[in-house]
Write a protein that holds these residues in place. Structure first.
Motif, mmCIF file in Angstrom:
data_model
loop_
_atom_site.group_PDB
_atom_site.id
_atom_site.type_symbol
_atom_site.label_atom_id
_atom_site.label_comp_id
_atom_site.label_asym_id
_atom_site.label_seq_id
_atom_site.Cartn_x
_atom_site.Cartn_y
_atom_site.Cartn_z
ATOM 1 N N VAL A 33 33.594 30.016 8.528
ATOM 2 C CA VAL A 33 32.564 30.862 9.136
ATOM 3 C C VAL A 33 31.198 30.335 8.692
ATOM 4 C CG1 VAL A 33 31.560 33.177 9.248
ATOM 5 C CG2 VAL A 33 34.043 32.904 9.183
ATOM 6 N N ILE A 34 30.344 30.068 9.687
ATOM 7 C CA ILE A 34 28.989 29.618 9.371
ATOM 8 C C ILE A 34 28.073 30.828 9.523
ATOM 9 C CG2 ILE A 34 27.104 28.068 10.020
ATOM 10 C CD1 ILE A 34 29.305 26.357 11.431
ATOM 11 N N TYR A 35 27.333 31.148 8.472
ATOM 12 C CA TYR A 35 26.382 32.251 8.588
ATOM 13 C C TYR A 35 24.998 31.670 8.845
ATOM 14 C CZ TYR A 35 23.424 36.205 7.729
ATOM 15 O OH TYR A 35 22.475 37.176 7.884
ATOM 16 N N ALA A 36 24.409 32.036 9.971
ATOM 17 C CA ALA A 36 23.089 31.521 10.350
ATOM 18 C C ALA A 36 22.221 32.687 10.817
ATOM 19 C CB ALA A 36 23.227 30.473 11.453
ATOM 20 N N GLY A 37 22.175 33.733 9.974
ATOM 21 C CA GLY A 37 21.378 34.912 10.333
ATOM 22 C C GLY A 37 20.315 35.182 9.290
ATOM 23 N N ASN A 38 19.847 36.407 9.275
ATOM 24 C CA ASN A 38 18.822 36.860 8.337
ATOM 25 C C ASN A 38 19.162 36.386 6.916
ATOM 26 O OD1 ASN A 38 17.100 38.259 6.695
ATOM 27 N ND2 ASN A 38 17.602 40.301 7.518
#
Lengths: 372, 613
Positions: free
Chosen positions: B206-211
């Motif tokens: 899972v790639i997290y690319a948020g706040n």
């Protein structure tokens, strides 16, 4: 040069068939290597984690998410049943207290101090995997499933809908050129696999469902009928999960096209025998074709070796595109140089003597080898 | 044959001096075919010289992708008279005389390519940005989940559980903004316990690319369930997208997880001199480079058996869409279902029996490798292609929009358009170059058929150059551009693109019988002038490599880019088809009555000599 023709579908009086029977997640295998199994026997079992029901507990109790942990009456990992008090809020100065009562049976999976969500996982569901084929357990894959092996006659179809089933194979049309209509189906065929010659009609499908047949097998089906049976226009040939209560397999294609005589004769020779069918079709990388598998006794079985699928002079072929769609013939010539087609394209072709006696020049891509 | 690890460890000379490269071998490992091309430096210029192909071998019985690579390389080697594969079945490197190659590179879409699930808080904002990042990296987006997609949470969890993507991209929130919604999304992913498509032994990437402020909370929620990694926010502020870090991470994970679990890819990765790219990602890269270098607005399309990819670069902004079930064989029945058979038959000028055609379409679906033998079958397939392309382009235009959530200055004209939705940045009047690839376009018996399919489906306006990718070489060149951009661009121009010519077509519809536009053309060895009536089109010869000047004076209701009725002057490029003057109107309107439409199509196909009599 890659093969520029379709290798063809399997039609064999004697093959060793192995099928993997695997659980969706790990579980328990109920049989051992060498065990004899019947098609309807459960060979592996597991319980699937139940669905998750999120509840916005913070909103239900009217408290901030960070206060939730101290209001919980049951903790993460606890089992709950309908009516159990999961959380309690004393309200403001003891006024308007509120409880959250569980509405379903399950286990508390998580409680979030950020969003105020409570995740409740339902009771697990039991999932059984059947043997599908009558035969022996060739291999056990620990915690995952088994490989069932049987000696069988096999006819692969070109397209099917509906999943797996097993029942008695019954030939219901006199020849491979007769349509499988509603009139061919009688009450005594309940629980059976009915095999016809040419086209499966819409009315036959309705009747088969009424009577409780396991499957219908014939040469073709009309696209218009298929749309009515499914209730939608099939866009991509990935099938097998349709809940029709019936499996449908066609061996040749769409339209009025009789079953290849060899396939019909083979199925006819097993009239009344137990068979397994699977309508699942997938026409992409990792092709899956529907199949009719008839387990044989040791005495009946002689393994037929498959020839290397090579298009050569004398090879038996079927034309799989118009203008000669469905016709059978024999390759008479394989010119090396590409030829100009009526469409204006250049393509490598084969000379084919059709059963009607007509000589045809057909792109190799439009030929299917008849194997078995 | 032993396809063991590659040659001895070495630091090749070309890394220090890329211009010392003499021979490059490139492969594209597709789902069914592995295509190899040879690029050689001839008189100081890089040219594509030979090509070969072999069946892809990721499935049983070989289950080793490198076997197909070796077979394709062997075929190229035989054609080129160059020994590319040694007796041990290894690629010969570096090039010496008539032996070997200096560099080997590859793309891959075998095994269904890269399949992703993306999630974002707001469908039209962070979720759209995440989708663009995934598509730009070459992925097939199986599902886009957002907090406002009106699904109850349990259904979202169920959906995540049912899908088996290769990886998940999670985004949401601007940096420093509220963390609650994106954490809520993470809380839906964790209990679903998503399972990756390949390899039961590793956890879902899972790639997290948020706040960025929500990182600790997301980590707390997902660390047990998934293999989590963090990159910069794809939408750090509403006004800006930052897609590159997410795309790069997707490429890394593609190599580490997806490729590493496909049969033989560990070897292929070791063989290649540059990271293996997903095929569509490589195509996007080369198109962007061309558009940037020449300052063009360009659209590329690749129509395959199962899917149609559309790429666009407008004013430097790149977009890609994959129309997952619009294709010419596996998905042909879906094109008919989505477009409707009546819309396909609009393009057919001979009488047809509908029921029979429906059966033929389904027969093509279940036997996808067949080819049209009769002219009628070819005309019908090209009609299906027009609709598949038209629908794919429609989807692309709806997707390639300006950023939502950004306050925009609107003109009085916008107010009258009653259009509250986002504006597509794909504007046909500003389109300079339209590139076609895929069997039905590349292998049409007459090049004018390819041009006509493009024009009918895309309806280019103004002056638009048309070209086709000769042998679907763009993926190879996209990956080559990573290590040698000049070589990639030289081959692209000289060998990859076959210029078809130019389409001249004003936007707007005047009345039948009116003069749609007057024109004057000079240069390229000829000079001509005339007028084109509404509803007509005409083909003029202009050879590949030739250019000419055209002056166009459109009808007062028609616009060539300078405004309704205003004349323009421009340079037009020749090609194997020539110049198509199209006065049929934009949008293109066809008669609704089948009989009238058939007559119209018959006249149009004769005007361009599309098909033999």
């Amino acid at each position: 040069m890659p093969q520029a023709y379709s290798p063809g579908l399997l039609v064999s009086p004697g093959r060793t068939v192995r099928r993997r029977r695997i659980l969706p997640i790990t579980g328990e295998v109920l049989v051992a290597p060498g065990d004899h199994v019947t098609a309807r026997q459960v060979v592996a079992r597991t319980s699937m984690p139940g669905d998750v029901e999120p509840v916005n507990l913070s909103r239900v109790l009217g408290i901030p998410p960070r206060d939730l942990p101290q209001r919980l009456m049951r903790q993460v990992g606890d089992a709950v049943h309908p009516g159990d008090v999961v959380a309690h809020s004393p309200g403001l100065f003891g006024l308007f207290p509120k409880d959250y009562l569980a509405e379903i049976s399950g286990t508390i999976e998580a409680v979030s101090r950020v969003t105020g969500q409570l995740l409740l996982r339902r009771e697990p569901r039991s999932v059984d995997v059947l043997a599908y084929l009558t035969g022996t357990i060739a291999e056990v894959i620990p915690n995952e499933g088994v490989v069932v092996e049987t000696s069988a006659a096999v006819v692969q179809g070109i397209f099917g809908i509906g999943g797996e089933g097993c029942g008695s194979l019954r030939i219901v049309t006199p020849t491979s050129r007769d349509d499988l209509t509603a009139d061919c189906l009688t009450e005594e065929l309940a629980g059976c696999i009915a095999v016809g010659g040419r086209r499966i009609t819409r009315e036959a499908v309705d009747r088969a469902r009424e009577l409780g047949l396991i499957a219908l097998v014939a040469g073709g089906i009309d696209d218009h009928d298929l749309r009515e049976i499914l209730g939608y226009d099939l866009g991509v040939a990935i099938t097998g999960s349709e809940a029709l209560g019936l499996t449908i397999i066609v061996t040749e294609g769409f339209g009025e096209i009789g079953m290849a005589e060899r396939s019909f004769r083979l199925l006819k020779s097993f009239d009344g025998r137990e068979a397994s069918v699977n309508g699942a079709t997938q026409i992409r990388a990792g092709v899956v074709r529907p199949e009719i598998v008839i387990p044989l006794t040791q005495r009946e079985f002689t393994e037929t070796e498959l020839e290397e699928p090579v298009l050569r002079n004398g090879a038996a072929v079927r034309v799989i595109r118009e203008p000669w769609f469905g016709e059978l013939g024999q390759v008479t010539e394989l010119p090396h140089e590409p030829r100009l087609l009526a469409s204006g394209s250049l393509a490598r072709v084969a000379g084919v003597k059709l059963q009607s006696g007509e000589m045809a020049v057909v792109p190799r891509a439009n030929l299917e080898l008849i194997q078995g | 044959m032993n396809h063991g690890p590659s040659n001895e460890q070495r630091e090749p000379a070309w890394r220090a001096n890329p211009d010392s490269l003499e021979v490059i071998l490139a492969t594209d490992c597709g789902s069914t075919t592995t295509k190899a091309i040879l690029i050689e430096k001839i008189d100081g210029v890089y040219r594509q010289t030979y090509r070969g192909e072999a069946p892809t071998t990721v499935e049983e019985p070989l289950a080793d992708v490198t076997a197909g690579v070796i077979n394709a390389a062997t075929e190229v080697g035989e054609l080129a008279g160059r020994r590319l594969v040694d007796d041990q079945g290894l690629l010969v490197r570096p090039a010496r005389g008539k032996d070997g190659c200096d560099v080997y590179i590859s793309t891959s879409s075998a095994g269904g390519g890269l399949q992703m699930l993306v999630a974002g808080v707001v469908r039209s904002m962070s979720a759209a940005s995440a989708e663009r990042a995934a598509l730009g990296a070459g992925a097939i987006v199986m599902e886009t989940i957002s907090s406002n997609d009106k699904r109850p949470p349990y259904k979202t969890i169920q959906r995540i559980r049912d899908l088996r993507p290769d990886m998940i991209l999670l985004s949401g929130g601007t940096d420093g903004g509220t963390t609650r919604h994106v954490v809520q999304l993470a809380e839906l992913i964790a209990p679903a316990r998503p399972q990756p498509r390949f390899g039961g032994q590793y956890r879902m990437p899972v790639i997290y690319a948020g706040n960025q402020s929500a990182r600790p909370l997301v980590e707390e929620t997902l660390r047990e369930a998934c293999e989590l990694s963090f990159v910069e926010n794809v939408r750090p502020v509403l006004e800006r997208e930052n897609l590159t870090p997410a795309r790069d991470r997707i490429h890394d994970l593609f190599l580490e997880h997806v490729m590493a679990h496909a049969p033989g890819y560990d070897k292929l990765i070791a063989w290649a001199d540059a990271p293996i790219m997903p095929t569509p990602g490589a195509v996007g890269d080369i198109l962007q480079q061309i558009a940037k270098r020449d300052g063009l607005n360009a659209v590329g399309v690749d129509i395959g058996g199962a899917t149609t990819d559309v790429f666009s670069v407008f004013h430097g902004v790149f977009n890609r869409t994959v129309s997952a079930n619009l294709g010419m064989s596996y998905s042909i029945a879906n094109v008919c279902a989505e477009a409707g058979l009546e819309n396909i038959l609009r393009w057919v000028h001979h009488p047809c029996r509908e029921g029979e055609l429906r059966n033929r379409v389904k027969n093509k679906m279940i036997r996808p490798t067949t080819i049209p033998q009769t002219l009628e079958a070819l005309i019908f397939e090209q009609a299906v292609a027009r609709e598949a392309l038209r629908l794919s382009y429609l989807q692309h235009r709806e997707f390639a929009v300006d950023l939502r959530g950004v306050q925009q200055q609107r003109t009085i004209g916008d107010l009258f358009q009653q259009n509250a939705g986002p504006r597509s940045i794909v504007d046909n009047l500003q389109l300079d170059l339209l590139v076609a690839s895929g069997g039905v376009l590349s292998h049409a018996p007459r090049a004018v058929q390819t041009a006509a399919m493009l024009i009918d489906a895309f309806e280019p306006e103004g002056i638009t150059q048309l070209a086709k990718d000769s042998i679907f070489m763009m993926p190879h060149l996209g990956v080559l551009a990573q290590i040698h951009p000049r070589a990639a661009l030289e081959v692209f121009e000289r060998d990859c693109l076959i210029p078809l010519g130019t389409c001249v077509a004003p936007r707007g519809n005047a009345r039948p019988g009116d003069v749609c536009f007057r024109y004057r053309i000079s240069g390229g060895g000829f000079s001509t002038a005339g007028e084109l009536h509404v509803g007509d089109w005409k083909l003029l010869p202009l050879a590949p490599g030739d250019t000419a000047r055209i002056e166009v004076e459109p009808h007062r209701r028609c616009d060539m880019g300078a405004g309704p009725g205003r004349s323009i002057s421009a340079t037009i490029h020749g090609g194997i088809v020539g110049v198509i003057l199209d006065g049929r109107g934009r949008p293109l309107r066809l008669p609704t009555e089948r009989h009238d439409c058939q007559k119209q199509m018959d006249r149009w196909q004769k005007e361009l000599n599309l098909y033999a009599e």
